[in-house]
Design an enzyme around this catalytic site. Structure first.
Site, PDB file in Angstrom:
ATOM      1  N   HIS A 276       0.865  -1.086   0.262  1.00 38.44           N
ATOM      2  CA  HIS A 276      -0.239   0.189   0.029  1.00 38.44           C
ATOM      3  C   HIS A 276       0.750   1.407  -0.101  1.00 38.44           C
ATOM      4  O   HIS A 276       1.712   1.537   0.864  1.00 38.44           O
ATOM      5  CB  HIS A 276      -0.533  -0.246   0.440  1.00 38.44           C
ATOM      6  CG  HIS A 276      -1.969  -1.613   1.055  1.00 38.44           C
ATOM      7  ND1 HIS A 276      -2.514  -1.384   2.216  1.00 38.44           N
ATOM      8  CD2 HIS A 276      -2.535  -1.643   0.229  1.00 38.44           C
ATOM      9  CE1 HIS A 276      -3.888  -2.455   2.154  1.00 38.44           C
ATOM     10  NE2 HIS A 276      -3.089  -2.475   0.567  1.00 38.44           N
ATOM     11  N   TYR A 301      -9.930  -1.979  22.751  1.00 38.89           N
ATOM     12  CA  TYR A 301      -9.798  -4.012  23.057  1.00 38.89           C
ATOM     13  C   TYR A 301      -8.354  -3.920  21.932  1.00 38.89           C
ATOM     14  O   TYR A 301      -8.349  -4.093  20.611  1.00 38.89           O
ATOM     15  CB  TYR A 301     -10.889  -4.939  22.926  1.00 38.89           C
ATOM     16  CG  TYR A 301     -12.055  -4.526  24.534  1.00 38.89           C
ATOM     17  CD1 TYR A 301     -11.485  -5.508  25.435  1.00 38.89           C
ATOM     18  CD2 TYR A 301     -12.798  -3.893  23.249  1.00 38.89           C
ATOM     19  CE1 TYR A 301     -12.050  -5.430  25.637  1.00 38.89           C
ATOM     20  CE2 TYR A 301     -13.141  -3.362  24.893  1.00 38.89           C
ATOM     21  CZ  TYR A 301     -13.151  -3.884  25.953  1.00 38.89           C
ATOM     22  OH  TYR A 301     -14.659  -3.762  26.840  1.00 38.89           O
ATOM     23  N   VAL A 302      -6.879  -4.510  22.125  1.00 36.46           N
ATOM     24  CA  VAL A 302      -6.241  -4.449  20.914  1.00 36.46           C
ATOM     25  C   VAL A 302      -5.034  -5.793  21.527  1.00 36.46           C
ATOM     26  O   VAL A 302      -5.426  -6.458  22.687  1.00 36.46           O
ATOM     27  CB  VAL A 302      -5.228  -3.096  21.444  1.00 36.46           C
ATOM     28  CG1 VAL A 302      -3.904  -3.554  20.459  1.00 36.46           C
ATOM     29  CG2 VAL A 302      -5.558  -2.362  20.995  1.00 36.46           C
TER      30      VAL A 302
END
Lengths: 614, 418
Positions: A276, A301-302
């Site tokens: 990208h 929340y990782v």
């Protein structure tokens, strides 16, 4: 104009334009609509700068017509209920077409699929949309999808995948990613770990996407049907920090599962450009590690790594379920989409008897095959026109002398002056201003029993007489008794004293190259009898060709008895005359055209008018 | 498609050629010469007569900065001294900021004795562009960053000379500088720049002269700017030259509508990847590094956008060739990964992969290569079936997984056998 709340871009009534004639994407959108049991298709019209009219597409098993316009303005005027444009314009025209769409008051959302849109173009598009309160998705994206409602272009791939990921009905998870490829993977992950996707958007992997992840997250936050949000970011840029700020400011209250990809970057040389364009960390803050840390600190929340992304979603979902904030979805009946004929055929799922059979040529491969032989071989082996006729008429590789004999025949019959029927007719037609092909056809149509068409008959009659054991005398007498001229005998002008040079050339060639010339020998005996009666009852060129062709076939091992029977039965040999003479006829037509010949009118004094008297 | 650095030579060439279209009294003549390893110096002199007439500056022109700090700039030199400098430095290996590379391009230009050093730069962000200006340019601009004047120009608006002048400190040169900045901004916009820095430039006898320039272009602007850019190449970053294989893939990439990328990180690495998709390829790489195999990772790459069978054949062949050049007693691993494709036809892309694998059967076996496949999308069942059957046919361990398996699951399977 319908009145959707700002946070809803797409619902079950959304109507869109598809810019660009993307037949597959159009059908995929309609198939999605159909499995979602939308009442009407989501495509209002197609915009195709090179053609207007209609496009026929499937709606389940039925077919429907979609209007097609050349301009966005016309489409927008005719379909004021369409507020989305799925823009498949190339990188070169994405800018102009998108700005044009944004100028239409009825179009609110534009999804830009093209990759390689210049950054300045993307920034102008984004700013223009923001100023007008409109939404851009992309560029460089597959788009997005609202489950059970609307699909942008090719998002989520095949209908099987859509059904597997339960995208035909809404779940409670709002998802946004940069990557279009990962969007579909996320649909899979979310459907396996929750009651499903409500909506998923891929904003595109470029540096300046027209809308940010936060823009969509805030829409999800506002939408009461969405209970939890998931996002998948990428190293590079600071988009994720806007999410962090929104978390810290309390603008995001729903649980947010987040992961930023690109944690590998510190292990790789700085110069690696990922797939990208925007995926490059220019500062420490832009690294995936920093972003993940900041998101986690802000309350998202990782997971530990991407591997844990699905588990994190499941954890949050199950909590919400336990709290009674979400419910399992009651699965609707999903209508099935019939398999496309071409796909079913290619996978061997169906069969159908064919209507036609072809045994002489095949153009489906890289190179056309003549009777199984690739064209380049034909040329390399120098097979010539005679050899090609051998392949396409007889499906045989002819020995060289046989191929040359055919070419000799073609050369000999190629022309016989302007006065004969075919040339004359063609000249008259050409003078009447008809084109080459029409004039040629009018000449060819004269070939028949009296002109040029005696080759087959001569071959047939002589062979019959010879095979049934008639002596030449018996044959001549029999024909006389029947009152029939012997086909292949006799000429208007040529005679014993004025022999036909063409016949002499043919006989010379046959004597030199053919193993046997039994039928010719027989015909010459017949000629001896007929010319004794009248000097012009010679073996003529038609007869000679027909008879020698049978001698060729009888003496050349590549031919079978069946071949000989076919030739006589189906009249191959008149084909030789028609083919050869075509050369001459075309010559005469071109001659007349070059000369600028005027319309021919036959003089009336050359016609005896003898009308009945009443 | 991305932001690409260009040589200082090209930046100055474009400035000299096109800025006068925006600023009619800009008379920087563009006396510059680029010298590469193959350059004929006699020819350079005859094309640039000023070289013999003026005192000169010579410095490397390879997309890295702080050249003075590294002692690589020769100032106020004669042509003979420049030649001596070149013969000493051309093809010399140096380490700049931890990156080792070979010096092979140098910029020669007239030496301009000057007193004042000014700074101007333009950078881009989502909402517009920012112009930076300082009267205290040169090496000390960063120390004096608080003195830098910043003007943000909204992407939908422009900026005019009066606006700029009003922000500049009062000085006799203010009008001239404001006009220069305004012209430079339009030049920046029209020529596809995404970053431009002239640090320093100076004004000698009323004439603006750029002394040092750094610039990046958006290579997606090529269609619109090709004519103006002229004979422009985007050099690889310093210390990074493309291998023939990388170049080969780059050439295929340029020819197709699909995307094919390959960067070789460590040709002796045991872990090779062939991942579909710009997003997924990063995640596979993350996972490999997470598991502690960064040192074993041989390449980064991706293919996407529905490449043809032929494209994937060449891509696979290139990777197979690289990975089977040197044996490793521990064997090697090839990860053919990807997310669930939206529209890329998995069967037809895998057809090319299969062709290449078949061709490399013996070398793959000799190198003890194990292959792990994970993919979904249009026709994936057929694609996966082909891969499974190929493993049996070739006698090579190929493990095949579909969308029911987590995308990166094959990474621990391949690397740790778990």
């Amino acid at each position: 104009m319908n009145s959707r709340p700002d946070y809803i871009l797409f619902d079950r009534n959304t109507k869109a334009f598809v810019y660009g004639y993307q037949v597959n994407a159009i059908q995929r959108m309609l198939d999605f609509d159909y499995v979602c049991q939308r009442e009407t298709p989501s495509i209002a019209a197609i915009i195709n700068p090179s053609r207007s009219g209609i496009h026929k597409a499937f709606w389940g098993t039925k077919e429907i017509l979609l209007p097609m316009y050349r301009t966005i303005a016309e489409a927008a005027e005719k379909h004021s209920d369409a507020d989305v444009m799925v823009n498949f314009a190339s990188q070169r025209s994405a800018f102009d077409t998108t700005l044009e769409a944004l100028r239409e008051s009825t179009i609110r959302t534009v999804a830009i699929i093209a990759e390689g849109v210049p950054e300045r173009h993307a920034r102008i598009i984004g700013a223009t949309a923001r100023r007008a309160g409109k939404v851009i998705i992309g560029p460089a994206t597959v788009g997005g999808l609202t489950a059970g409602a609307f699909r942008i272009g090719n998002t989520a791939g095949t209908i099987e995948n859509i059904i597997a990921c339960k995208l035909y009905r809404p779940g409670c998870v709002g998802f946004v990613s940069k990557s279009g490829g990962m969007l579909n993977e996320a649909f899979n992950i979310i459907s396996r770990n929750s009651n499903g996707v409500y909506e998923g958007i891929a904003i595109g992997g470029d540096r300046y996407p027209g809308s940010s992840m936060l823009d969509h997250i805030l829409r999800y936050e506002a939408n009461p049907d969405i209970a939890m949000i998931a996002c998948l970011g990428e190293l590079g840029g600071e988009d994720e920090y806007r999410i962090v700020d929104a978390l810290n400011e309390g603008r995001i209250t729903k649980p947010l599962v987040a992961w930023v990809t690109g944690t590998c970057a510190p292990f790789l040389p700085a110069s690696v450009q990922f797939g990208h364009a925007g995926a490059k960390a220019d500062t420490a803050k832009e690294t995936a590690q920093e972003k993940n840390r900041a998101l986690k600190e802000a309350g998202a929340y990782v997971p530990e790594s991407f591997d844990g992304y699905g588990d994190e979603i499941r954890k949050v979902y199950e909590t919400l379920l336990a709290e009674g904030k979400v419910r399992e979805v009651v699965e609707p009946q999903v209508p099935s989409i019939p398999v496309d004929y071409s796909k079913a055929l290619s996978t061997g799922m169906i069969r159908r008897p064919t209507t036609f059979i072809c045994t002489i040529s095949d153009d489906r491969g890289e190179e056309v095959l003549y009777a199984g032989i690739p064209l380049s071989d034909v040329l390399e082996r120098n097979m010539g026109i005679g050899g090609v006729i051998g392949l396409l008429w007889f499906k045989k590789v002819l020995p060289d002398y046989a191929a040359r004999f055919i070419e000799l025949v073609l050369q000999i019959v190629a022309d016989h002056g302007p006065s004969v029927s075919a040339a004359h007719n063609a000249i008259v037609a050409s003078c009447a201003g008809k084109d080459l092909i029409s004039s040629l056809a009018s000449g060819l149509l004269t070939i028949g029993p009296r002109f040029g068409g005696a080759i087959d008959d001569a071959a047939r009659e002589f062979k019959r007489a010879y095979d049934s054991g008639l002596t030449p005398e018996q044959f001549v007498n029999e024909m006389k008794r029947k009152g029939v001229n012997i086909p292949g005998i006799g000429h208007r002008i040529k005679s014993v004293k004025n022999p036909d040079k063409r016949v002499q050339l043919l006989i010379e060639y046959a004597k030199r190259h053919f193993a046997r010339t039994d039928l010719l020998n027989y015909a010459l005996q017949v000629e001896a009898i007929t010319t004794a009666k009248k000097g012009n009852l010679i073996l003529n060129v038609d007869g000679c060709i027909g008879i020698l062709f049978l001698d060729l076939m009888a003496s050349c091992p590549v031919f079978t008895q069946q071949d000989i029977d076919d030739v006589l039965k189906h009249g191959y040999l008149n084909g030789l005359f028609a083919l050869g003479r075509t050369i001459g006829i075309i010559g005469h037509i071109l001659d007349q055209k070059r000369l600028g010949a005027r319309l021919y009118r036959h003089p009336s004094e050359d016609i005896a008018f003898m009308l009945p008297e009443h | 498609m991305a932001q690409r650095g260009i040589r200082e030579f090209d930046a100055k060439r474009l400035l000299a050629r096109f800025l006068p279209e925006y600023l009619d009294d800009f008379d920087y003549g563009g006396e510059i010469a680029l010298i590469g390893p193959e350059t004929d110096l006699e020819r350079t002199v005859s094309d640039n007569p000023w070289i013999l007439e003026k005192r000169l500056v010579v410095k490397p022109d390879q997309l890295f900065g702080k050249r003075g700090v590294h002692g690589l700039v020769l100032l106020n030199a004669s042509w003979d001294e420049v030649r001596e400098y070149l013969s000493k430095n051309m093809n010399r290996e140096v380490t700049i900021g931890g990156v080792r590379g070979v010096l092979d391009h140098f910029l020669v230009e007239p030496y301009v004795p000057h007193e004042n050093e000014l700074y101007v730069a333009i950078s881009s962000d989502r909402d517009g562009d920012t112009i930076y200006f300082s009267t205290q340019g040169g090496v000390c601009v960063e120390e004096n960053w608080d003195k830098v004047i910043q003007m943000h120009v909204d992407i939908l608006d422009g900026i005019n000379v009066a606006d700029i002048k009003s922000k500049l400190p009062a000085s006799p040169d203010a009008e001239r500088v404001a006009r220069f900045i305004e012209a430079l901004f339009r030049f920046y916009v029209d020529l596809g720049f995404v970053y431009l820095e002239i640090n320093p430039f100076t004004i000698v006898e009323g004439k603006i002269i750029p002394l040092d320039m750094v610039a990046k272009l958006d290579d997606a602007e090529e269609f619109w700017c090709r004519k103006k850019w002229g004979d422009l190449v985007f050099p690889e970053p310093f210390g990074r030259s493309l291998t023939p294989e990388e170049l080969f893939i780059k050439e295929i990439d340029a020819k197709t509508g699909a995307s094919l990328k390959l960067t070789i990180l460590n040709p002796k690495g045991r872990v090779w990847t062939m991942v579909a998709g710009g997003g997924a390829s990063v995640i596979y790489t993350d996972t490999i590094c997470d598991l502690g195999f960064a040192g074993e990772l041989a390449n980064y790459g991706e293919y996407s956008g529905d490449p043809s069978t032929e494209d994937t054949y060449h891509y696979t062949k290139t990777i197979l060739d690289l990975m089977t050049r040197e044996k490793d007693p521990r064997g090697k691993v090839l990860l053919i990964g990807g997310a669930i494709a939206n529209f890329t036809d998995v069967a037809s892309t895998f057809k090319g992969v299969v062709m290449a694998l078949r061709e490399y059967r013996d070398r793959l076996r000799e190198n003890n290569v194990r292959i792990f496949v994970r993919r979904g999308g249009p026709n994936y069942e057929e694609g996966l079936r082909m891969m499974r059957e190929l493993g049996i046919e070739l006698g090579i361990p190929i493990e095949v997984y579909g969308p029911e398996t987590h995308m990166t699951r094959i990474v621990p399977l391949a690397l740790r056998g778990e």
